[in-house]
Design a protein around this motif. Structure first.
Motif, PDB file in Angstrom:
ATOM      1  N   ARG A 133      24.688  23.253  78.264  1.00  0.00           N
ATOM      2  CA  ARG A 133      24.404  24.219  77.197  1.00  0.00           C
ATOM      3  C   ARG A 133      24.804  23.637  75.846  1.00  0.00           C
ATOM      4  NH1 ARG A 133      27.330  27.660  79.302  1.00  0.00           N
ATOM      5  NH2 ARG A 133      25.826  28.293  80.848  1.00  0.00           N
ATOM      6  N   GLU A 167      17.892  32.175  68.373  1.00  0.00           N
ATOM      7  CA  GLU A 167      18.174  32.469  69.777  1.00  0.00           C
ATOM      8  C   GLU A 167      19.618  32.136  70.123  1.00  0.00           C
ATOM      9  OE1 GLU A 167      16.355  34.044  71.906  1.00  0.00           O
ATOM     10  OE2 GLU A 167      14.558  34.124  70.652  1.00  0.00           O
ATOM     11  N   LYS A 168      20.225  32.973  70.942  1.00  0.00           N
ATOM     12  CA  LYS A 168      21.609  32.730  71.363  1.00  0.00           C
ATOM     13  C   LYS A 168      21.680  31.632  72.411  1.00  0.00           C
ATOM     14  CE  LYS A 168      23.217  37.318  70.268  1.00  0.00           C
ATOM     15  NZ  LYS A 168      23.741  38.572  70.723  1.00  0.00           N
ATOM     16  N   SER A 169      20.680  31.541  73.257  1.00  0.00           N
ATOM     17  CA  SER A 169      20.671  30.543  74.318  1.00  0.00           C
ATOM     18  C   SER A 169      19.923  29.298  73.844  1.00  0.00           C
ATOM     19  CB  SER A 169      19.984  31.092  75.571  1.00  0.00           C
ATOM     20  OG  SER A 169      19.687  30.048  76.476  1.00  0.00           O
ATOM     21  N   PHE A 194      18.754  27.148  75.739  1.00  0.00           N
ATOM     22  CA  PHE A 194      17.660  26.947  76.684  1.00  0.00           C
ATOM     23  C   PHE A 194      16.438  27.755  76.260  1.00  0.00           C
ATOM     24  CE2 PHE A 194      21.498  25.926  79.070  1.00  0.00           C
ATOM     25  CZ  PHE A 194      21.169  24.679  79.550  1.00  0.00           C
ATOM     26  N   VAL A 195      16.651  28.967  75.778  1.00  0.00           N
ATOM     27  CA  VAL A 195      15.550  29.787  75.275  1.00  0.00           C
ATOM     28  C   VAL A 195      14.984  29.153  74.008  1.00  0.00           C
ATOM     29  CG1 VAL A 195      14.931  32.046  74.309  1.00  0.00           C
ATOM     30  CG2 VAL A 195      16.407  31.913  76.325  1.00  0.00           C
TER      31      VAL A 195
END
Length: 147
Positions: free
Chosen positions: A60, A88-90, A92-93
């Protein structure tokens, strides 16, 4: 009664592997039971390897750094849809959104995004495939009837 020192998860997993490998699997008369015991051994070996470090957190963080490294390229492009990925917080997103954007908008910006993010994601995939080798080996042996 409680133990004065909590049990070490590593020891519990190691004992489970040995019990499955040396007691349960050899005594299992059914091929399906032996196959599943072998898969459990592989899964426990995979879990044991995950106790050393938090690969998920490492992945991450590394992907977040890769996404952040693209800020200047994305700012220069100025596409609002692409800029929204940074909210985006992620990571990966965010990376997914950026890669999808790149598929729909070929060009220099898309190439820079793909080069940076694919390198990081492929490296992470390679590491996870390597870490999952005990499970994969058990699965392959079972499919080949070697259990």
């Amino acid at each position: 009664m409680t133990l004065p020192v909590p049990p070490d998860p590593r020891v519990i997993i190691q004992n489970s592997i040995v019990t499955l490998r040396e007691v349960i699997a050899p005594l299992a008369e059914d091929e399906w039971a032996r196959f599943n015991a072998s898969l459990l051994i592989g899964a426990l070996e995979y879990a044991l390897g995950g106790l050393d470090r938090d690969r998920g957190a490492e992945h991450r963080s590394a992907l977040a750094a890769s996404v952040a490294s693209l800020k200047a390229v994305v700012d220069k492009n100025g596409d609002n849809e692409l800029l929204a990925a940074f909210a985006e917080k992620s990571p990966f997103v965010a990376a997914s959104q950026m890669l999808v954007w790149g598929q729909n908008h070929p060009g220099d910006t898309a190439a820079a995004i793909q080069k940076t993010l694919r390198a990081e994601l492929y490296a992470q995939l390679d590491e996870e495939i390597g870490a999952a080798a005990p499970m994969m080996g058990a699965f392959v042996r079972g499919m080949a009837g070697e259990i």
